[in-house]
Design an enzyme around this catalytic site. Sequence first.
Site, PDB file in Angstrom:
ATOM      1  CG  HIS A  11       0.600   6.153  -0.712  1.00 19.17           C
ATOM      2  ND1 HIS A  11      -0.529   6.609  -1.357  1.00 19.17           N
ATOM      3  CD2 HIS A  11       0.167   5.606   0.455  1.00 19.17           C
ATOM      4  CE1 HIS A  11      -1.593   6.358  -0.613  1.00 19.17           C
ATOM      5  NE2 HIS A  11      -1.199   5.736   0.487  1.00 19.17           N
ATOM      6  CG  HIS A  58      -1.627   1.239   1.512  1.00 20.92           C
ATOM      7  ND1 HIS A  58      -2.997   1.343   1.445  1.00 20.92           N
ATOM      8  CD2 HIS A  58      -1.196   2.479   1.884  1.00 20.92           C
ATOM      9  CE1 HIS A  58      -3.366   2.572   1.742  1.00 20.92           C
ATOM     10  NE2 HIS A  58      -2.284   3.281   2.024  1.00 20.92           N
ATOM     11  CD  GLU A  59       1.975   3.681   3.699  1.00 24.18           C
ATOM     12  OE1 GLU A  59       2.404   4.715   3.153  1.00 24.18           O
ATOM     13  OE2 GLU A  59       0.906   3.641   4.344  1.00 24.18           O
ATOM     14  CG  ASP A 113     -16.643 -28.964 -22.007  1.00 26.19           C
ATOM     15  OD1 ASP A 113     -16.115 -28.534 -20.960  1.00 26.19           O
ATOM     16  OD2 ASP A 113     -16.639 -30.167 -22.329  1.00 26.19           O
TER      17      ASP A 113
END
Length: 401
Positions: free
Chosen positions: A26, A22-23, A206
Amino acid sequence: MLVYILGVVLFALGICVSVALHEAGHMLTAKAFGMKVRRYFVGFGPTIFSFRRGETEYGLKAIPLGGFCDIAGMTALDEVTPDEAPRAMYRYKTWKRTVVLSAGSVTHFILGFIVLYLMAITMGLPNLTSKPVVSEVSECVRGGATAAEVNDPVCQPGDPAPAKVAGLLAGDEVVAVGGQNITSWSQLLVAVQNSSGPTDITVLRDGQRTTLNVDVPQVTRPVQGGGTEQVGAIGVAPASLLPYGPVAALGGTAVFTGDLLAETWQRLLEFPERIPAVVESIFGAERDPNTPVSVVGASRIGGEAVEQGLWEVFLFLLASLNFFIGIFNLLPLLPLDGGHIAVTWYERVRDWLRKLRGKVPGGPVDYSKLNAVTAVIVVIGGAVVLLTVTADIVNPIRLAP
């Protein structure tokens, strides 16, 4: 016990990696736009080691719970040196700041998608919509006055095997029974129970529709509350996981991700009304499985999933948690990224209105004026975390054995 501990550690590690990435989201977007990134660290507390590459210091802290990315001038309160001032984040265009601020949540969404895609091509995606897909075809259909007699796996001479004889296969999706369109397993169950004798059942196999003629027998089944009834049965079990090929999994995962994001948002809206049940569970009430859990609770569930060999539950929970963190972080509340985005766009709209009135831009928002509101949100958030952690320790949600 060792497997359980391993599962807990693996899940906690997965969360730590998610937050660290996450960081990183940024950091990478800030660098791409030319903003100065001073530091990128994984974890909190005392520094274990660090190194500098270019203008950025990278390192690892002692407590591996999250991390941080220090971008020069993220707010007007951030002191910047004269050489940093031209590249301070608050000097950049609104859309660039928005991209950088939202990159953390976008990273969680991407991670959740990747986890679900890997699930799709290896074990399948959870059948949350009760799609009428067959996972197993029984060797026979048993009747009986009790559940034990009905579920007895030993077939007796003369026991019918309607689905097997007709040629139904695991992976078939039933789309019609006796000319009646079927879209869910519950509809399939009702249609079969109301059938008797030769019945056309259309399946999707299928990618092709195939109609099979199934001789549906009437068998004895127990009724809740006592007694028995005669119902139709063919001997098939529903699929809890829907498998995909590598290409089909892209579309399937995209649709599933959209559904899961919508479900996550709904759960987030219901979050406040579920807090009283968390408090009650701390004092001995039965824990509602739909109540919020902390990282501690999620890790415990992940450990139980590994202990029971339910890797699909482990991965699904990890993906769901990433989606929750991503959406929650975008809420327009400080100190969340969504709060910073809201302030950024407030500045943009305010300056646009000032321009219409012939005035100069108002400059960056003074965050010190928002400290009281931010403090209240932090206190409330801390209280919720404390409650959920306590509940997850004294009365945790457990997987059924």
